[in-house]
Write a protein that holds these residues in place. Structure first.
Motif, PDB file in Angstrom:
ATOM      1  N   VAL A 176       0.819  -1.206   0.000  1.00 19.83           N
ATOM      2  CA  VAL A 176       0.000   0.000   0.000  1.00 19.83           C
ATOM      3  C   VAL A 176       0.858   1.263   0.000  1.00 19.83           C
ATOM      4  O   VAL A 176       0.773   2.090  -0.915  1.00 19.83           O
ATOM      5  CB  VAL A 176      -0.964  -0.005   1.205  1.00 19.83           C
ATOM      6  CG1 VAL A 176      -1.823   1.257   1.209  1.00 19.83           C
ATOM      7  CG2 VAL A 176      -1.855  -1.239   1.171  1.00 19.83           C
ATOM      8  N   ARG A 177       1.714   1.399   1.003  1.00 18.26           N
ATOM      9  CA  ARG A 177       2.510   2.625   1.098  1.00 18.26           C
ATOM     10  C   ARG A 177       3.523   2.748  -0.032  1.00 18.26           C
ATOM     11  O   ARG A 177       3.747   3.832  -0.569  1.00 18.26           O
ATOM     12  CB  ARG A 177       3.215   2.676   2.444  1.00 18.26           C
ATOM     13  CG  ARG A 177       2.279   2.915   3.619  1.00 18.26           C
ATOM     14  CD  ARG A 177       3.052   3.008   4.908  1.00 18.26           C
ATOM     15  NE  ARG A 177       4.064   4.059   4.836  1.00 18.26           N
ATOM     16  CZ  ARG A 177       5.030   4.216   5.742  1.00 18.26           C
ATOM     17  NH1 ARG A 177       5.100   3.388   6.772  1.00 18.26           N
ATOM     18  NH2 ARG A 177       5.896   5.189   5.616  1.00 18.26           N
ATOM     19  N   HIS A 178       4.168   1.608  -0.394  1.00 19.36           N
ATOM     20  CA  HIS A 178       5.187   1.635  -1.455  1.00 19.36           C
ATOM     21  C   HIS A 178       4.654   1.111  -2.788  1.00 19.36           C
ATOM     22  O   HIS A 178       5.434   0.970  -3.729  1.00 19.36           O
ATOM     23  CB  HIS A 178       6.417   0.834  -1.028  1.00 19.36           C
ATOM     24  CG  HIS A 178       7.285   1.551  -0.040  1.00 19.36           C
ATOM     25  ND1 HIS A 178       8.160   2.548  -0.407  1.00 19.36           N
ATOM     26  CD2 HIS A 178       7.401   1.420   1.296  1.00 19.36           C
ATOM     27  CE1 HIS A 178       8.796   2.994   0.666  1.00 19.36           C
ATOM     28  NE2 HIS A 178       8.352   2.330   1.717  1.00 19.36           N
ATOM     29  N   MET A 179       3.377   0.796  -2.866  1.00 17.74           N
ATOM     30  CA  MET A 179       2.766   0.350  -4.135  1.00 17.74           C
ATOM     31  C   MET A 179       3.594  -0.727  -4.815  1.00 17.74           C
ATOM     32  O   MET A 179       4.145  -0.554  -5.891  1.00 17.74           O
ATOM     33  CB  MET A 179       2.556   1.544  -5.076  1.00 17.74           C
ATOM     34  CG  MET A 179       1.532   2.546  -4.570  1.00 17.74           C
ATOM     35  SD  MET A 179       1.270   3.902  -5.734  1.00 17.74           S
ATOM     36  CE  MET A 179       2.874   4.702  -5.680  1.00 17.74           C
ATOM     37  N   ALA A 180       3.718  -1.870  -4.140  1.00 20.32           N
ATOM     38  CA  ALA A 180       4.446  -3.040  -4.649  1.00 20.32           C
ATOM     39  C   ALA A 180       5.933  -2.764  -4.820  1.00 20.32           C
ATOM     40  O   ALA A 180       6.552  -3.209  -5.781  1.00 20.32           O
ATOM     41  CB  ALA A 180       3.847  -3.539  -5.955  1.00 20.32           C
TER      42      ALA A 180
END
Length: 440
Positions: free
Chosen positions: A239-243
């Motif tokens: 979520v925070r780093h988008m994969a």
């Protein structure tokens, strides 16, 4: 009749002697190539293990060292040094103590064994028919090319795990018995590197639907297991780093050979860059999968796997140098109707994957966008535009031969002309000549 039979024996003996001589030369060449591969393996081991402790296996140190990420009790991504998926951290954490106690030796030799296994599996997957000479000589050549390639050298230097997903995919496609077993292996590879989920539609559209379903289920189960065991790290990664975006360094670094990194290096940023990346990524994935399915139906499954891997490199948010082995596998494709054109694609791939970009292109400002993205351009070319020949093409096994001028009498009759110094009548491949001249 007896005299005729007696006269036929010397010819039979001569033929047997010729066959034995050919086998001996082939055996000698094979031993020589394996010796070369062994020398390259020893060289890599010596180069890694003789480097001072703080300058080698730097990624492995940050993961498994005394204060490494996998030793800490907090989040894996507090310092963004760990670039793997939460599932990768969950799998690697039990190895922390053994890796710290024997940091370097076991990891290096284990990686080398994986590289050798990768080369052997790739050779086994070569499109048929394969001549006996090619089958015998291909294995040591494949291992040698892998040892010379920048991704493998970078993997050994940093202590990375990027060989494992590639090997898992090849094992799932070519070695595993049963579609479900193969799908499980590919699903585990996708859990370690999410963009490898592109192999699920490849399996589905080539008739291996059980393998595609098994790969998707395995990926989902591995990810769900990691969410249950490490919810904070999973939220941070997905979520925070988008994969994984933003982990392991600046996304516009030259080592990031993905479309996202290239667009950032060109000066794009913000919503415009994200939208363009998603649009181009979708186009590359769609076109690459269509081509991969076509070549898989043609009997060139290894080429189809390489094309899908190259598409995965392009659409990944980050594709670091140690994750680019798929481009090297793409050299199995056959390009060109003329015999003189057949070497261009494999030579270009080998040079791109074994030499720094500064050696391939001149240091001119106008060429910097090409030089900085040369591996990405090779991956995009393999996935979308290179016209690999189909096995049904009449030129696949019989290219148009090169025409040579008749030999000219030498000045001295007792000195024969060299057989390889023949004058070519047809135009040579200009791009191949320019590339070799530049590298030389």
């Amino acid at each position: 009749m007896a005299n005729a039979a007696h006269r036929g024996r010397p010819a039979e003996a001569f033929g047997a002697t010729t066959v034995d001589g050919t086998r001996t030369r082939l055996h000698t060449a094979r031993l020589g190539l394996w010796l070369l591969a062994a020398v390259l393996v020893v060289r890599q081991v010596v180069a890694v293990l003789t480097t001072p402790r703080g300058e080698r296996l730097t990624d492995l140190e940050t993961w498994f060292g005394h204060d490494g990420v996998l030793q800490a009790s907090g989040s894996l991504y507090e310092s963004t040094r760990f670039t793997g998926t939460p599932f990768g951290g969950l799998v690697l954490k039990p190895l922390s103590r053994s890796a710290e106690q024997a940091l370097g030796w076991g990891w290096t030799f284990g990686t080398l064994l994986l590289v050798v296994a990768l080369g052997l599996v790739a050779v086994r997957a070569l499109p048929q028919p394969v001549g006996r000479r090619t089958a015998l000589l291909a294995a040591p050549v494949a291992v040698s090319l892998l040892m010379l390639s920048l991704p493998v050298r970078n993997t050994l230097w940093l202590g990375q795990t990027s060989v494992i997903p590639v090997l898992l995919v090849l094992l799932g496609c070519f070695v595993a018995r049963g579609q479900r077993a193969g799908g499980v292996l590919i699903g585990v590879a996708a859990a370690l590197q999410p963009t490898l989920l592109l192999f699920a539609p490849l399996l589905w559209f080539t008739g291996r639907r059980r393998a595609a379903a098994a790969s998707g289920v395995t990926f989902a189960a591995s990810t769900a297991l990691t969410w249950a065991a490490m919810p904070q790290d999973s939220y941070t990664y997905w979520v925070r780093h988008m994969a994984g975006v933003g982990l392991g360094g600046r996304a516009d670094d030259l080592a990031n050979q993905s479309l996202h990194g290239a667009l950032l290096r060109l000066g794009l940023e913000g919503p415009v860059e994200v939208g363009l990346f998603l649009l181009l990524g979708a186009a590359v994935a769609t076109l690459g999968l269509r081509r991969a399915v076509r070549y898989a139906h043609d009997g060139q499954l290894l080429l189809a796997v390489a094309i899908t891997g190259c598409a995965a490199i392009a659409v990944s948010p980050t594709a670091w140098q140690h994750q680019l082995l798929w481009v090297l596998l793409a050299l199995v494709g056959t390009v060109g109707r003329r015999a003189g054109d057949r070497l261009l694609w494999p030579v270009a791939v080998v040079l791109v994957m074994t030499l720094p970009a500064q050696m391939i292109l001149p240091n001119l400002a106008v060429l910097h966008p090409v030089r900085d993205n040369v591996v990405l351009l090779a991956a995009l070319a393999a996935a979308t535009v290179i016209p690999f020949l189909s096995r049904t093409s009449p030129y696949f096994g019989s290219p148009v031969p090169t025409r040579y001028a008749p030999p000219v009498p030498t000045r001295f009759r007792h000195v024969p002309p060299l057989p390889f110094l023949r004058r070519v009548l047809s135009r040579p491949n200009l791009l191949l000549e320019l590339l070799l001249i530049r590298v030389t």
